[in-house]
Write a protein that holds these residues in place. Sequence first.
Motif, mmCIF file in Angstrom:
data_model
loop_
_atom_site.group_PDB
_atom_site.id
_atom_site.type_symbol
_atom_site.label_atom_id
_atom_site.label_comp_id
_atom_site.label_asym_id
_atom_site.label_seq_id
_atom_site.Cartn_x
_atom_site.Cartn_y
_atom_site.Cartn_z
ATOM 1 N N SER A 21 105.681 6.021 57.847
ATOM 2 C CA SER A 21 106.647 6.706 56.994
ATOM 3 C C SER A 21 106.731 6.194 55.552
ATOM 4 O O SER A 21 107.228 6.898 54.684
ATOM 5 N N VAL A 22 106.294 4.998 55.259
ATOM 6 C CA VAL A 22 106.466 4.417 53.926
ATOM 7 C C VAL A 22 105.102 4.026 53.358
ATOM 8 O O VAL A 22 104.282 3.437 54.062
ATOM 9 N N SER A 23 104.907 4.336 52.109
ATOM 10 C CA SER A 23 103.671 3.897 51.444
ATOM 11 C C SER A 23 103.977 2.632 50.649
ATOM 12 O O SER A 23 105.065 2.466 50.115
ATOM 13 N N PHE A 24 102.991 1.767 50.571
ATOM 14 C CA PHE A 24 103.184 0.493 49.875
ATOM 15 C C PHE A 24 102.937 0.683 48.385
ATOM 16 O O PHE A 24 101.876 1.134 47.969
ATOM 17 N N GLU A 25 103.935 0.337 47.584
ATOM 18 C CA GLU A 25 103.816 0.504 46.140
ATOM 19 C C GLU A 25 103.447 -0.802 45.444
ATOM 20 O O GLU A 25 102.889 -0.781 44.354
ATOM 21 N N THR A 26 103.768 -1.943 46.073
ATOM 22 C CA THR A 26 103.466 -3.227 45.448
ATOM 23 C C THR A 26 102.661 -4.087 46.418
ATOM 24 O O THR A 26 102.646 -3.850 47.629
#
Length: 113
Positions: A21-26
């Motif tokens: 559900s979540v994409s990694f931005e950092t």
Amino acid sequence: FELLIFWQAIQVTCLVLFFVSVSFETWSGAFLYALAWAEWPLMLFGVMPVLLERLTLRSSIEEETDENVVRKVSLETKSMMLRYHVRLAQLKGYEERQDREAKHRLTRRQQYD
């Protein structure tokens, strides 16, 4: 123990759902995610065996028994039981002899009266 396994199952489920559900931005988010996955094998192969070892009997009792002590205790127990039964037989013999003497005295008294 069961609570720990349940917690591990919830953690793995959360990690899978988080990945979907979540994409990694950092890079720090990706690093923390990888660190959370690294905890699972550490728990499985590091902490859980230690916990199981402390909570269960690790060595067999058979290996640690001293045959001489077992034999000594067994002989003492048998000797004690034998003395008990011999004493019980003596008391039974005393009781029977007392009954015979009481009957003999009673018959002698009845003869003289």
